[in-house]
Write an enzyme that holds these catalytic residues in place. Structure first.
Site, PDB file in Angstrom:
ATOM      1  N   LYS A  70      15.697  11.056 -14.672  1.00  0.00           N
ATOM      2  CA  LYS A  70      15.276  12.045 -13.668  1.00  0.00           C
ATOM      3  C   LYS A  70      16.457  12.476 -12.786  1.00  0.00           C
ATOM      4  O   LYS A  70      17.510  11.825 -12.778  1.00  0.00           O
ATOM      5  CB  LYS A  70      14.128  11.449 -12.836  1.00  0.00           C
ATOM      6  CG  LYS A  70      12.869  11.181 -13.677  1.00  0.00           C
ATOM      7  CD  LYS A  70      11.702  10.703 -12.814  1.00  0.00           C
ATOM      8  CE  LYS A  70      10.464  10.453 -13.669  1.00  0.00           C
ATOM      9  NZ  LYS A  70       9.296  10.039 -12.845  1.00  0.00           N
ATOM     10  N   TYR A  87       4.283  18.412 -16.127  1.00  0.00           N
ATOM     11  CA  TYR A  87       3.425  17.504 -15.357  1.00  0.00           C
ATOM     12  C   TYR A  87       2.048  18.117 -15.057  1.00  0.00           C
ATOM     13  O   TYR A  87       1.375  17.697 -14.119  1.00  0.00           O
ATOM     14  CB  TYR A  87       4.119  17.074 -14.063  1.00  0.00           C
ATOM     15  CG  TYR A  87       5.120  15.942 -14.268  1.00  0.00           C
ATOM     16  CD1 TYR A  87       4.702  14.657 -14.648  1.00  0.00           C
ATOM     17  CD2 TYR A  87       6.476  16.127 -14.088  1.00  0.00           C
ATOM     18  CE1 TYR A  87       5.594  13.613 -14.838  1.00  0.00           C
ATOM     19  CE2 TYR A  87       7.394  15.086 -14.275  1.00  0.00           C
ATOM     20  CZ  TYR A  87       6.935  13.837 -14.646  1.00  0.00           C
ATOM     21  OH  TYR A  87       7.822  12.809 -14.834  1.00  0.00           O
ATOM     22  N   ASN A  91      12.015   7.599  -9.089  1.00  0.00           N
ATOM     23  CA  ASN A  91      11.993   6.328  -9.823  1.00  0.00           C
ATOM     24  C   ASN A  91      12.830   6.365 -11.101  1.00  0.00           C
ATOM     25  O   ASN A  91      12.594   5.591 -12.024  1.00  0.00           O
ATOM     26  CB  ASN A  91      10.545   5.896 -10.091  1.00  0.00           C
ATOM     27  CG  ASN A  91       9.769   6.919 -10.896  1.00  0.00           C
ATOM     28  OD1 ASN A  91      10.336   7.916 -11.358  1.00  0.00           O
ATOM     29  ND2 ASN A  91       8.488   6.675 -11.096  1.00  0.00           N
ATOM     30  N   HIS A 146      11.445   8.554 -16.802  1.00  0.00           N
ATOM     31  CA  HIS A 146      10.093   8.794 -17.313  1.00  0.00           C
ATOM     32  C   HIS A 146       9.946   8.124 -18.673  1.00  0.00           C
ATOM     33  O   HIS A 146      10.887   8.081 -19.457  1.00  0.00           O
ATOM     34  CB  HIS A 146       9.856  10.299 -17.478  1.00  0.00           C
ATOM     35  CG  HIS A 146       8.686  10.645 -18.360  1.00  0.00           C
ATOM     36  ND1 HIS A 146       7.391  10.629 -17.900  1.00  0.00           N
ATOM     37  CD2 HIS A 146       8.611  10.971 -19.674  1.00  0.00           C
ATOM     38  CE1 HIS A 146       6.576  10.950 -18.897  1.00  0.00           C
ATOM     39  NE2 HIS A 146       7.290  11.170 -19.981  1.00  0.00           N
ATOM     40  N   GLU A 176       5.304  15.624 -25.770  1.00  0.00           N
ATOM     41  CA  GLU A 176       6.503  15.685 -24.919  1.00  0.00           C
ATOM     42  C   GLU A 176       7.770  15.848 -25.758  1.00  0.00           C
ATOM     43  O   GLU A 176       8.703  16.555 -25.336  1.00  0.00           O
ATOM     44  CB  GLU A 176       6.575  14.428 -24.044  1.00  0.00           C
ATOM     45  CG  GLU A 176       5.449  14.385 -23.006  1.00  0.00           C
ATOM     46  CD  GLU A 176       5.382  13.082 -22.231  1.00  0.00           C
ATOM     47  OE1 GLU A 176       4.457  12.931 -21.401  1.00  0.00           O
ATOM     48  OE2 GLU A 176       6.254  12.202 -22.432  1.00  0.00           O
TER      49      GLU A 176
HETATM   50  P1  ATP Z   1       6.218   9.001 -15.574  1.00  0.00           P
HETATM   51  O1  ATP Z   1       5.068   9.808 -16.089  1.00  0.00           O
HETATM   52  O2  ATP Z   1       7.272   9.840 -14.842  1.00  0.00           O
HETATM   53  O3  ATP Z   1       6.825   8.120 -16.619  1.00  0.00           O
HETATM   54  P2  ATP Z   1       4.373   7.065 -14.510  1.00  0.00           P
HETATM   55  O4  ATP Z   1       3.644   7.254 -15.783  1.00  0.00           O
HETATM   56  O5  ATP Z   1       4.800   5.683 -14.125  1.00  0.00           O
HETATM   57  O6  ATP Z   1       5.683   7.987 -14.454  1.00  0.00           O
HETATM   58  P3  ATP Z   1       2.543   8.892 -13.271  1.00  0.00           P
HETATM   59  O7  ATP Z   1       1.297   8.446 -12.613  1.00  0.00           O
HETATM   60  O8  ATP Z   1       2.475   9.571 -14.596  1.00  0.00           O
HETATM   61  O9  ATP Z   1       3.559   7.658 -13.298  1.00  0.00           O
HETATM   62  O10 ATP Z   1       3.277   9.870 -12.230  1.00  0.00           O
HETATM   63  C1  ATP Z   1       4.296  10.752 -12.655  1.00  0.00           C
HETATM   64  C2  ATP Z   1       5.404  10.751 -11.638  1.00  0.00           C
HETATM   65  O11 ATP Z   1       4.928  11.295 -10.419  1.00  0.00           O
HETATM   66  C3  ATP Z   1       5.928   9.363 -11.235  1.00  0.00           C
HETATM   67  O12 ATP Z   1       6.874   8.831 -12.116  1.00  0.00           O
HETATM   68  C4  ATP Z   1       6.542   9.661  -9.890  1.00  0.00           C
HETATM   69  O13 ATP Z   1       7.835  10.279 -10.022  1.00  0.00           O
HETATM   70  C5  ATP Z   1       5.542  10.661  -9.318  1.00  0.00           C
HETATM   71  N1  ATP Z   1       4.503   9.984  -8.543  1.00  0.00           N
HETATM   72  C6  ATP Z   1       3.469   9.249  -9.001  1.00  0.00           C
HETATM   73  N2  ATP Z   1       2.701   8.786  -8.011  1.00  0.00           N
HETATM   74  C7  ATP Z   1       3.266   9.254  -6.866  1.00  0.00           C
HETATM   75  C8  ATP Z   1       2.970   9.141  -5.476  1.00  0.00           C
HETATM   76  N3  ATP Z   1       1.908   8.433  -5.063  1.00  0.00           N
HETATM   77  N4  ATP Z   1       3.787   9.748  -4.591  1.00  0.00           N
HETATM   78  C9  ATP Z   1       4.848  10.470  -5.001  1.00  0.00           C
HETATM   79  N5  ATP Z   1       5.196  10.629  -6.294  1.00  0.00           N
HETATM   80  C10 ATP Z   1       4.433  10.021  -7.212  1.00  0.00           C
HETATM   81 MG    MG Z   2       3.153   9.199 -16.525  1.00  0.00          MG
END
Ligand code: ATP
Ligand code: MG
Length: 139
Positions: free
Chosen positions: A11, A51, A114, A117, A128
């Site tokens: 990211k 997203y 974080n 992804h 994807e």
């Molecule tokens: P990713 O899909 O990026 O691998 P993930 O599957 O762990 O991450 P998801 O629930 O799919 O988490 O959320 C997608 C992304 O949205 C997260 O990686 C993070 O960058 C952001 N995100 C998720 N929850 C929050 C939150 N509560 N506040 C801010 N950003 C968030």
């Molecule tokens: Mg995710």
């Protein structure tokens, strides 16, 4: 049968901090083969599309802004049981809850920023991979 492909994005936060090389080293060291890779800057509409599943979540708009804030590195990774093994390698969404040797604990700084992804299912991995790469870009 579990699939052997997953899609990752390093990211904008991690690319900007210069962590790309160290992250790729940890990924290949864990047994994943990189079969496609590119550095690119997502536009707002492309980030919204990627997203779209989160469009009703309160953090959607900020997430889209963040993902379009700078270049990312997208890659297709291959390994047996790729989706689950890769999510174990990166750790949970919140880096503060991740084990210290996970990619998110090492390189992420907040729930949003974080670092990386990983696809969450074989079905989404396929979608994807198709989002970023055509057949000529896969090896
Ligand atoms: P990713 O899909 O990026 O691998 P993930 O599957 O762990 O991450 P998801 O629930 O799919 O988490 O959320 C997608 C992304 O949205 C997260 O990686 C993070 O960058 C952001 N995100 C998720 N929850 C929050 C939150 N509560 N506040 C801010 N950003 C968030
Ligand atoms: Mg995710």
């Amino acid at each position: 049968m579990q699939g052997n492909k997953t899609l990752t994005m390093i990211k904008p936060d991690a690319v900007q901090k210069g962590f790309t090389g160290k992250i790729l080293e940890q990924i290949t060291g864990a047994g994943f083969r990189i079969t496609a890779m590119k550095m690119l800057h997502l536009s707002i509409p492309r980030a919204e599309l990627f997203y779209a599943v989160h469009r009703d979540r309160p953090f959607y708009s900020e997430l889209v802004q963040f993902m379009a804030s700078g270049p990312i590195v997208a890659a297709i990774l291959e390994k047996n049981n790729a989706v689950a093994d890769f999510r174990a390698l990166i750790g949970p969404t919140d880096p503060a809850k991740a084990s210290s040797d996970s990619i998110r604990a090492r390189f992420g700084s907040s729930v949003q920023n974080n670092a990386i992804h990983g696809s969450d299912s074989d079905e989404n991995a396929k979608m994807e991979c198709d989002f970023f790469f055509n057949q000529l870009e896969r090896f």
